[in-house]
Enzyme design. Sequence first.
Site, PDB file in Angstrom:
ATOM      1  N   LYS A 178      41.583  51.579  64.282  1.00  0.00           N
ATOM      2  CA  LYS A 178      41.359  52.370  63.069  1.00  0.00           C
ATOM      3  C   LYS A 178      42.596  52.319  62.165  1.00  0.00           C
ATOM      4  CE  LYS A 178      42.009  56.718  61.916  1.00  0.00           C
ATOM      5  NZ  LYS A 178      42.285  56.569  60.474  1.00  0.00           N
ATOM      6  N   GLU A 253      54.261  54.973  68.852  1.00  0.00           N
ATOM      7  CA  GLU A 253      55.339  54.490  67.965  1.00  0.00           C
ATOM      8  C   GLU A 253      55.412  55.481  66.821  1.00  0.00           C
ATOM      9  OE1 GLU A 253      57.238  52.044  68.558  1.00  0.00           O
ATOM     10  OE2 GLU A 253      56.174  50.658  69.850  1.00  0.00           O
ATOM     11  N   CYS A 287      59.267  52.931  59.318  1.00  0.00           N
ATOM     12  CA  CYS A 287      59.629  53.879  60.375  1.00  0.00           C
ATOM     13  C   CYS A 287      61.075  53.744  60.834  1.00  0.00           C
ATOM     14  CB  CYS A 287      58.693  53.692  61.553  1.00  0.00           C
ATOM     15  SG  CYS A 287      58.566  51.964  62.043  1.00  0.00           S
TER      16      CYS A 287
HETATM   17  P1  NAD Z   1      49.972  59.748  60.220  1.00  0.00           P
HETATM   18  O1  NAD Z   1      50.518  60.186  61.525  1.00  0.00           O
HETATM   19  O2  NAD Z   1      49.618  60.777  59.227  1.00  0.00           O
HETATM   20  O3  NAD Z   1      48.657  58.867  60.428  1.00  0.00           O
HETATM   21  C1  NAD Z   1      48.649  57.720  61.262  1.00  0.00           C
HETATM   22  C2  NAD Z   1      47.220  57.403  61.660  1.00  0.00           C
HETATM   23  O4  NAD Z   1      46.721  58.482  62.460  1.00  0.00           O
HETATM   24  C3  NAD Z   1      46.240  57.250  60.504  1.00  0.00           C
HETATM   25  O5  NAD Z   1      45.329  56.211  60.799  1.00  0.00           O
HETATM   26  C4  NAD Z   1      45.532  58.606  60.495  1.00  0.00           C
HETATM   27  O6  NAD Z   1      44.227  58.537  59.940  1.00  0.00           O
HETATM   28  C5  NAD Z   1      45.477  58.928  61.971  1.00  0.00           C
HETATM   29  N1  NAD Z   1      45.349  60.352  62.308  1.00  0.00           N
HETATM   30  C6  NAD Z   1      45.737  61.430  61.583  1.00  0.00           C
HETATM   31  N2  NAD Z   1      45.439  62.568  62.236  1.00  0.00           N
HETATM   32  C7  NAD Z   1      44.860  62.206  63.404  1.00  0.00           C
HETATM   33  C8  NAD Z   1      44.345  62.935  64.518  1.00  0.00           C
HETATM   34  N3  NAD Z   1      44.354  64.267  64.558  1.00  0.00           N
HETATM   35  N4  NAD Z   1      43.837  62.243  65.555  1.00  0.00           N
HETATM   36  C9  NAD Z   1      43.829  60.877  65.544  1.00  0.00           C
HETATM   37  N5  NAD Z   1      44.287  60.139  64.514  1.00  0.00           N
HETATM   38  C10 NAD Z   1      44.813  60.792  63.456  1.00  0.00           C
HETATM   39  O7  NAD Z   1      51.054  58.706  59.644  1.00  0.00           O
HETATM   40  P2  NAD Z   1      51.075  57.980  58.227  1.00  0.00           P
HETATM   41  O8  NAD Z   1      51.372  59.012  57.193  1.00  0.00           O
HETATM   42  O9  NAD Z   1      49.859  57.113  58.080  1.00  0.00           O
HETATM   43  O10 NAD Z   1      52.322  56.986  58.417  1.00  0.00           O
HETATM   44  C11 NAD Z   1      53.645  57.385  58.317  1.00  0.00           C
HETATM   45  C12 NAD Z   1      54.240  57.711  59.672  1.00  0.00           C
HETATM   46  O11 NAD Z   1      54.079  56.589  60.561  1.00  0.00           O
HETATM   47  C13 NAD Z   1      55.736  57.944  59.610  1.00  0.00           C
HETATM   48  O12 NAD Z   1      56.079  59.049  60.399  1.00  0.00           O
HETATM   49  C14 NAD Z   1      56.333  56.672  60.218  1.00  0.00           C
HETATM   50  O13 NAD Z   1      57.602  56.811  60.769  1.00  0.00           O
HETATM   51  C15 NAD Z   1      55.306  56.327  61.234  1.00  0.00           C
HETATM   52  N6  NAD Z   1      55.408  54.918  61.598  1.00  0.00           N
HETATM   53  C16 NAD Z   1      55.955  54.600  62.818  1.00  0.00           C
HETATM   54  C17 NAD Z   1      56.092  53.269  63.182  1.00  0.00           C
HETATM   55  C18 NAD Z   1      56.709  52.881  64.509  1.00  0.00           C
HETATM   56  O14 NAD Z   1      56.538  51.740  64.920  1.00  0.00           O
HETATM   57  N7  NAD Z   1      57.401  53.763  65.199  1.00  0.00           N
HETATM   58  C19 NAD Z   1      55.659  52.259  62.323  1.00  0.00           C
HETATM   59  C20 NAD Z   1      55.113  52.622  61.108  1.00  0.00           C
HETATM   60  C21 NAD Z   1      54.984  53.969  60.752  1.00  0.00           C
END
Ligand code: NAD
Length: 504
Positions: A178, A253, A287
């Site tokens: 997803k 991650e 990230c």
């Molecule tokens: P997010 O956590 O808001 O969303 C990530 C994904 O999770 C999306 O697909 C979202 O639809 C889904 N999601 C949201 N709520 C959920 C729930 N309750 N249950 C299941 N899925 C759910 O993150 P974002 O705003 O899309 O991205 C930014 C974040 O991602 C930042 O914190 C960044 O550091 C992190 N990130 C980490 C890495 C890594 O490799 N460590 C890489 C890229 C981004």
Amino acid sequence: MADYQLFIDGELCDSSDGDTFATYNPATNEKIADVAKATKDDAVRAITAARKAFDEGPWSKMSGPDRAAKLREIAAKINEHSAELAELEALDGGGTIRKAMMADVPGAANAFEWFARMAEERPDEIQLDGSPFPISENYVRHEPIGVCTGIVPWNFPLIMASWKIAPAIAAGNTSVLKPATFTSLTALKLGQIIAECDLPPGVVNVIAGPGGTVGEELASNPMVDKTAFTGSTEVGRRIMQLASGTVKGCTLELGGKSANIVLDDADLDQAAAAVLWGTFMHGGQVCESGTRALVQRGIYDEFVSLLADRAGKIQLGDQLDMGTDLGPLVHRSQVETVARYVALGREEVGEPITGGSSPDAMPGNLVAENFFQPTIFADVDNSTKIAQEEIFGPVLCVIPFDSDDDAVAIANDSIYGLGGGVQSGNLDRAKAVAAQMRTGTVWVNDYHLIDPARPFGGYKQSGVGRELGVQGYEIYRQVKHVHVNPETSGRDNHFHYALLSGNI
Ligand code: NAD
């Protein structure tokens, strides 16, 4: 019919209730496409298809080299579609076309290539020597885990999708992915590309939809064996809770607030480039961005003015223009988050030395309010919120330090531990500092360089487990120990009889 459809059980399809959502170019607010919005039922259908494909085969029972051939076919098709994928990635997420062409598309293809190699090279069975039990044969089998779901964020949709799908299917699992709602086009396009490669139905499924319904189903459904999540630490905690219901394996991650340490023997010119690239690449929406620059006092003033001078030269513009360094942020809501943190920084630290707002105007039809200027706060105390919390935008905190030990202590004073850098003219000194940093990746005299062959992941609240590398393959395999007593008859040869005094 939606412009971009779901990919479930080998078929491209609309959502079960026909609902769609629109996706926009963040530079202009122009609509790009209507995307099928999966329902919870669609999620269950995709998981069921993946379960059936895993349990009935043939994918999970195929040899590693046979699976590898299919992964290489996917990699080749990604390369064939590179121009279209790069444009779509830039258009949908606001990252520059240069980044899409140089990092996103090749990064996705390389992930499939790397995990194809893993499927060919990593042994499925390893004999074990030296058993304490006489005359037994012992070996370990590495087997696929089952149905693996992947949930990814909006910042690198194509690469993140590939990092989830490629290792899962290389190891013989089936996958349901997803993407995030802001940027689901290239993951869905990857679904279309995989559809052309004739994998058995259900091996790969891609569904776009809300995290609260579709995402929760992928993390909690009992038919799922493992879930791999990339996103914020906050949602990562929720994923862990959901996965705990059926004790699923979980790779996380999560967020970061990485330190890029500039030692006083660094080449300042090179170090400034590493700090600016380490922070402002993709508008800081990365990230592992080095959003805390720790600079030694002896070079502090000179280095800070170098940073301010150079940051002012970063070219904001249309992300599809090859001359642009920085496109819009992914969405107006992200600009608002960044602006809130910059306002907080003004209270905590004072006026930034450069940037601090959206540009007053942008040329043509570009919407200035969707962009944010590279912003640098100097003389930041590491205890402030802008130094501790992930902003996920183009904001750099510069923090002075005295000794190498101070630098390490400040770098480690964070709930996160994802990336980091050490810039120095003395490699032994730099490596000694790197060894003490509690973080999953350290770049010495570099930043941001990620290769599918090297493990990537976080310490502390930046995550659990590793993606990429050999570790990122093995995390998609179960380990089974098989003990064989070759004596097929005769009580005396059996250890358990001895243990129970011959009474059984
Ligand atoms: P997010 O956590 O808001 O969303 C990530 C994904 O999770 C999306 O697909 C979202 O639809 C889904 N999601 C949201 N709520 C959920 C729930 N309750 N249950 C299941 N899925 C759910 O993150 P974002 O705003 O899309 O991205 C930014 C974040 O991602 C930042 O914190 C960044 O550091 C992190 N990130 C980490 C890495 C890594 O490799 N460590 C890489 C890229 C981004």
